[in-house]
Scaffold this active site. Structure first.
Site, PDB file in Angstrom:
ATOM      1  CE  LYS A 187      -2.339  -0.856   3.664  1.00  0.00           C
ATOM      2  NZ  LYS A 187      -1.670  -2.149   3.913  1.00  0.00           N
ATOM      3  CB  THR A 213       5.271   0.333  -2.512  1.00  0.00           C
ATOM      4  OG1 THR A 213       6.073  -0.153  -1.432  1.00  0.00           O
ATOM      5  CG2 THR A 213       6.107   0.389  -3.764  1.00  0.00           C
ATOM      6  NE  ARG A 225      -0.971   4.041   8.578  1.00  0.00           N
ATOM      7  CZ  ARG A 225      -1.068   2.738   8.799  1.00  0.00           C
ATOM      8  NH1 ARG A 225      -1.460   2.290   9.978  1.00  0.00           N
ATOM      9  NH2 ARG A 225      -0.771   1.873   7.857  1.00  0.00           N
ATOM     10  CE  LYS A 229       3.425  -2.574   7.845  1.00  0.00           C
ATOM     11  NZ  LYS A 229       4.373  -1.551   7.365  1.00  0.00           N
ATOM     12  CB  ALA A 232      -5.381  -0.167  10.307  1.00  0.00           C
ATOM     13  CG  PHE A 285      -3.661  -4.110   8.713  1.00  0.00           C
ATOM     14  CD1 PHE A 285      -2.595  -4.961   8.452  1.00  0.00           C
ATOM     15  CD2 PHE A 285      -3.716  -3.498   9.957  1.00  0.00           C
ATOM     16  CE1 PHE A 285      -1.612  -5.200   9.399  1.00  0.00           C
ATOM     17  CE2 PHE A 285      -2.741  -3.740  10.909  1.00  0.00           C
ATOM     18  CZ  PHE A 285      -1.691  -4.592  10.629  1.00  0.00           C
ATOM     19  CG  PHE A 305       5.994  -9.414  -6.222  1.00  0.00           C
ATOM     20  CD1 PHE A 305       6.861  -9.711  -5.177  1.00  0.00           C
ATOM     21  CD2 PHE A 305       4.890  -8.613  -5.943  1.00  0.00           C
ATOM     22  CE1 PHE A 305       6.638  -9.227  -3.900  1.00  0.00           C
ATOM     23  CE2 PHE A 305       4.662  -8.118  -4.674  1.00  0.00           C
ATOM     24  CZ  PHE A 305       5.545  -8.426  -3.647  1.00  0.00           C
ATOM     25  CD1 TRP A 356       9.119  -2.316  -4.303  1.00  0.00           C
ATOM     26  CD2 TRP A 356      10.557  -3.016  -5.858  1.00  0.00           C
ATOM     27  NE1 TRP A 356      10.237  -2.778  -3.650  1.00  0.00           N
ATOM     28  CE2 TRP A 356      11.141  -3.209  -4.584  1.00  0.00           C
ATOM     29  CE3 TRP A 356      11.286  -3.390  -6.985  1.00  0.00           C
ATOM     30  CZ2 TRP A 356      12.413  -3.763  -4.416  1.00  0.00           C
ATOM     31  CZ3 TRP A 356      12.565  -3.926  -6.820  1.00  0.00           C
ATOM     32  CH2 TRP A 356      13.114  -4.106  -5.537  1.00  0.00           C
TER      33      TRP A 356
END
Length: 559
Positions: A74, A76, A97, A108, A276, A304, A384, A412
């Site tokens: 999210k 990214t 955030r 994480k 969240a 999330f 990916f 990315w």
């Protein structure tokens, strides 16, 4: 290189502009910045207040499918889309955030994005930054100290030490502090009692910081925090202890939004950090509203999946702040969809179109949920290199059955160029003007019915289970004037149910509400569902084991 090495290595190759130059892109005068070095700054509260009469730009939310170890991206995607909007000639800003040290050193990792879609300076943002989280912890623990001090010195407010509701906080994952005893060692050390620690991101003060409109509103909200109860069960507030003034002083600079930049030197506000799954999971109202006054498009994220972050963004943040989002982007990866289709993490690199087709039901639930709030949605497939074309095509085909577009993105690897198609689509959605935002439930609905509404309409549950004692507590809060509050469902992020192992899009399950907490200052009621913890623990192999200083004095292992 490993993924973590690549992220930090890419961040270090960036040519950062002086923060005054970044601010100038949004017409923020240099004398209205409080610089933290050359590449980050706070925007003065005086300047923020001066923007009140300006028109607002368009707000775009980034949310996602249910998170899995396979990854979604999210942050990214938020950065990639913000950069892409600027690339196609729009004046765009990003709102994120602040990362918590707990996840950074736990499982994480950081929260600055990844690859060529990052906010920088990456190390500073992930570690300490401008000290906002430490200020929240200091204000929170000052209040805790003043509670125990008041009890020690004749207890003038009549606090029942068995009913102190205010725990302490620490910005670290530490399961050993979930339940502790304090005041041991004799009368000179106060009254012994049981208490515990939460992680700073779960503090009500963090929620207040992110929902307050200005310092005056902050001080008012801090004063309304319920810290304890008397023997007659009447509440004791932070204002009763005369603590809210000193706490506001500690939070004075923390209230001012932080300005940084992306790898492509576009402006990004990174401010506030509630989780969240145990809080409302959005950056600060002050940062979002400031960005809306300065940019034509503001891209923000909620934590999330859409069942948690987006639901709370809509039902709590937008409701309380009067925000009206124009569009939403639901981030999905082939890997996450495959895991929801039953594929083990070790097998994610192998093509499996059938598993993708099975797992798309999770994506479908999230698309449906976002639309229930009257917000048009598009799916961003965060690609990916192991994704096959057939797997991507399967997600696109499924999205079509849900009357949604699914757009492959490579931000990315390619930065803004990899999200350019998504940016054009988002602009088209916004310009069509089809958003008809409305919260899912009315203010006047009973608290337990608000919880039931979220469980049934968002989680696909048959019902909620609520113990008699919890129902009794909710009725008392309604009688005390808190019945119009929204509810903040603290639930596992990994499933629509209370069971983190129940993937996909389950139905007919029952969501257990085991405890409720009143966040009177933040303005919502927290429903603790299932086994969710407000103080996480570290994994068997925490990320901290791989973080250190290299021979050249640079941080290694941060991701």
């Amino acid at each position: 290189m490993t993924l973590s090495d690549t992220n930090i290595a890419i961040a270090r190759t960036a040519t950062l502009r002086p923060i005054q130059d970044v601010a100038a892109r949004l017409e923020i005068p240099g004398d209205q910045l409080l610089p933290y070095g050359h590449d980050k700054a706070k925007v003065s509260g005086r300047f923020v207040e001066s923007l009140a009469d300006r028109p607002d730009g368009k707000l775009v939310l980034i949310t996602a499918v249910s998170p899995t170890p396979g990854g979604e991206g999210k942050t990214t995607t938020t950065v990639g889309l913000g950069d892409a909007l600027n690339r196609i000639g729009k004046r765009a800003a990003i709102c994120l955030r602040e990362p918590s040290l707990g996840p950074c050193f736990g499982m994480k990792g950081g929260g600055a994005g990844g690859g060529y879609a990052q906010v920088v300076p990456m190390e500073d943002i992930n570690l300490h930054f401008t000290g906002d989280l430490h200020a929240v912890a200091a204000a929170h623990n000052l209040l805790a100290a003043m509670i125990d001090n008041s009890v020690h010195w004749d207890n003038p407010t009549g606090i029942d030490v068995r009913r102190v509701a205010w725990r302490r906080v620490l910005d670290m994952n530490d399961r050993a502090l979930r339940h502790v005893a304090c005041g041991l060692g004799g009368v000179a050390n106060g009254f012994p009692r049981e208490t515990g620690f939460d992680i700073t991101a779960a503090s009500e003060i963090m929620a207040i910081l992110c929902l307050a409109e200005d310092l005056r509103d902050l001080e008012r909200r801090l004063g309304e925090i319920i810290v304890a109860y008397r023997r007659d069960r009447s509440p004791v507030s932070c204002r009763d202890l005369k603590a809210n003034g000193a706490m506001t002083v500690l939070l004075r600079q923390a209230m001012q939004p932080n300005l940084v930049q992306t790898l492509e030197n576009n402006p990004a506000f990174v401010h506030g950090g509630p989780f969240a799954n145990i809080a409302h999971g959005c950056n600060s109202v002050v940062a979002t509203k400031t960005a809306l006054k300065l940019a034509d498009f503001v891209v923000t994220e909620a934590g999330f999946g859409a069942d948690l972050g987006a639901e709370k963004f809509f039902n709590i943040k937008c409701r309380k702040a009067g925000l009206r989002p124009s569009a939403a982007v639901i981030v999905a990866t082939v890997r996450a969809v495959k895991m929801n289709g039953g594929v083990a993490r070790t097998e994610l690199g192998s093509p499996n179109v059938e598993a993708v087709e099975r797992g798309c039901v999770n994506l479908g639930r999230h698309i449906e949920n976002v639309r229930k709030f009257g917000v048009p949605a598009v799916v961003a497939i965060n690609r990916f290199e192991t994704d096959s074309d057939d797997e991507v095509a399967a997600i696109q085909a499924y999205a079509k059955t849900q009357a949604a577009e699914a757009i492959p993105c490579t931000h990315w690897a390619d930065g803004s160029a990899g999200a350019q198609t998504l940016a054009h689509h988002v602009v088209s959605m916004v310009e069509e003007g089809n958003a008809r935002f409305a919260p899912l439930y009315a203010d006047e609905l009973r608290l337990v019915e608000k919880m039931r509404t979220v469980a049934r309409q968002v989680y696909g549950a048959a019902d909620i289970s609520v113990r008699i004692g919890v129902r009794r507590q909710l009725r008392k809060w309604e009688a005390a004037g808190y019945g119009d509050f929204p509810v903040c469902m603290a639930k596992t992020p990994y499933s629509f149910s209370g069971n983190p192992k129940l993937l996909g899009a389950p139905t007919s399950h029952v969501v257990p509400v085991r405890e409720v907490r009143l966040a009177a200052g933040a303005g919502f009621v927290v429903a603790i569902c299932g086994t969710i913890m407000t103080m996480p623990g570290l994994p068997r192999v925490p990320a901290a084991e791989g973080i250190g200083m290299g021979d050249e004095g640079l941080i290694e292992g941060l991701f």
